[in-house]
Scaffold this active site. Structure first.
Site: not given
Length: 434
Positions: A261, A276, A348, A351, A389
């Site tokens: 992405r 990120r 985060e 999710s 992450r």
């Protein structure tokens, strides 16, 4: 999108949902007016088609009886032009109606907290105490470069910012996390899926807000295809136009994929490291189920992710999205966030969402009972584990004073019994902070 039939029958609950979401409820009235106009045009077109068929039969009967059919023939010749105009108007209204329907968000769960921004998201649970190191914390980038476990400068030259090379034990740790999570989900009885790395625009649009997604998705030039940002989309699209017998439900699936992405937005993508990135590995949970069961499985998906975090012995918390921060296609969302001693904040790593029937309706994914009753399935998804992450969390939380990193015990068997990353490191670590 939402159920148009339900909107017609119970507009008040959608109006209340719009108000809670902080949206203009006039949109509901405008959509209902468009629906009324479309149904009126459709009815007129249907009547004209019926009239055409009736006149055609009358002409045939007249010819058989050898009676004068000239007036019927004249009337029949006038119908195609009239019908063409009605069908064109019907098509245009239907397209407009469907676009406007997307402006009405999914019905939210009653427990979703009301808020005006992400600052109003609610912490639902905190598990484990934040790691307190007895020495100055090194960032994961400092640790990676000190132990020669990756190369961010070379990847920037090859692919630009947001990409990375993993080396040695860090590459093995990435694979260990994937294998550990795959084994964990299989033991839970979920079926393993490796989805295509591309999806059509139709699937991308059904998955959520395509306008927002298109800013984040990589488009394949000259093709109606996008690179998937998560295995969730590939799994969702797998059941397009399928009807699943009720006795086969729920379908509990999990998928591993490389995810890509653009990550454009206010946060940018210029931060060096693994937190990120444009490219990452993720294992995703996904459930298709009967409507009455979806909130039960929402709890199950959360428990799965929490169990993974506990096995890795990482401090975490559960944060629920408020009305303003909740995606329009979601009925409820919670993030799982891990503690980072370098930033002294939670970040985060996963999710959880229940989209109820919003996604499945667009792709015509249904269930069928033994009595033959058909209904739109509910869809739920949750990150099992995103490796990049979680690797950041492991490096930063389990770092030692000498710059080495302890490997969580559950991962050691996947790394040939190795307990420490960089055990032989002798070189003094140099902080990258200015």
């Amino acid at each position: 999108m939402i159920d148009l039939k339900d909107l017609r029958e119970q507009p008040d609950k959608y109006i209340a949902n719009m108000k809670k979401k902080g949206r203009d409820e006039k949109i509901v009235y405008q959509v209902l007016k468009l629906d009324e106009q479309w149904r009126d045009i459709k009815l007129r077109a249907d009547k004209l088609r019926h009239e055409r068929n009736s006149i055609s039969e009358q002409i045939n009967q007249a010819k058989k009886k050898k009676t004068d059919a000239s007036q019927l023939i004249k009337k029949a010749r006038e119908i195609p032009e009239k019908l063409g105009r009605l069908e064109s108007e019907e098509k245009d209204l239907y397209e407009t109606l469907n676009k406007r329907l997307l402006e009405i968000p999914n019905l939210m769960h009653p427990d979703v907290p009301v808020g005006k921004s992400e600052k109003d998201n609610k912490v639902r649970k905190v598990v484990g105490k934040p790691t307190k190191l007895k020495f100055p914390a090194k960032t994961h980038v400092e640790l990676i470069e000190f132990l020669d476990l990756g190369d961010f400068d070379a990847s920037a030259k090859v692919a630009g910012s947001g990409f990375y090379y993993l080396k040695k034990d860090l590459a093995l740790l990435n694979r260990a996390l994937i294998n550990f999570t795959v084994d964990f989900m299989e033991k839970k009885g979920y079926v393993f899926i490796e989805p295509p790395l591309m999806m059509s625009r139709k699937v991308a649009a059904a998955a959520g807000d395509l306008v927002a997604f298109e800013k984040a998705l990589y488009k394949i030039e000259g093709e109606d295809l996008y690179l998937i940002p998560t295995a969730e989309h590939g799994i969702l699209g797998m059941l397009s136009d399928k009807t699943i017998p009720e006795e086969q439900l729920p379908l509990k699936l999990f998928g591993y994929s490389m995810c890509l992405r653009k990550e454009v937005g206010s946060h940018g993508i210029n931060e060096k490291g693994l937190w990120r990135t444009h490219q990452f590995n993720k294992v995703e949970q996904f459930i298709f189920c009967k409507p009455k069961d979806s909130w039960k499985y929402y709890e199950e998906l959360r428990k799965n992710s929490e169990e993974i975090m506990k096995k890795l012995k990482l401090p975490y918390r559960i944060l629920e999205m408020c009305t303003a921060d909740l995606g329009d296609w979601k009925a409820r969302t919670e993030d799982i966030e891990v503690w980072r001693p370098t930033t002294k904040t939670y970040g985060e790593v996963g999710s959880l969402s229940n989209c109820i029937d919003y996604q499945a309706r667009d792709l015509n994914i249904r269930g069928i009972s033994k009595s033959g009753e058909r209904y739109v399935l509910h869809t739920l998804n949750n990150t099992a584990l995103a490796t990049s992450r979680v690797m950041v969390a492991i490096l930063e939380n389990f770092q030692q004073k000498d710059g080495t990193v302890k490997i969580p015990s559950v991962l050691q068997k996947y790394m040939g019994g190795k307990k420490v990353i960089g055990k032989k490191a002798k070189k003094k670590i140099v902080s990258l902070k200015k």
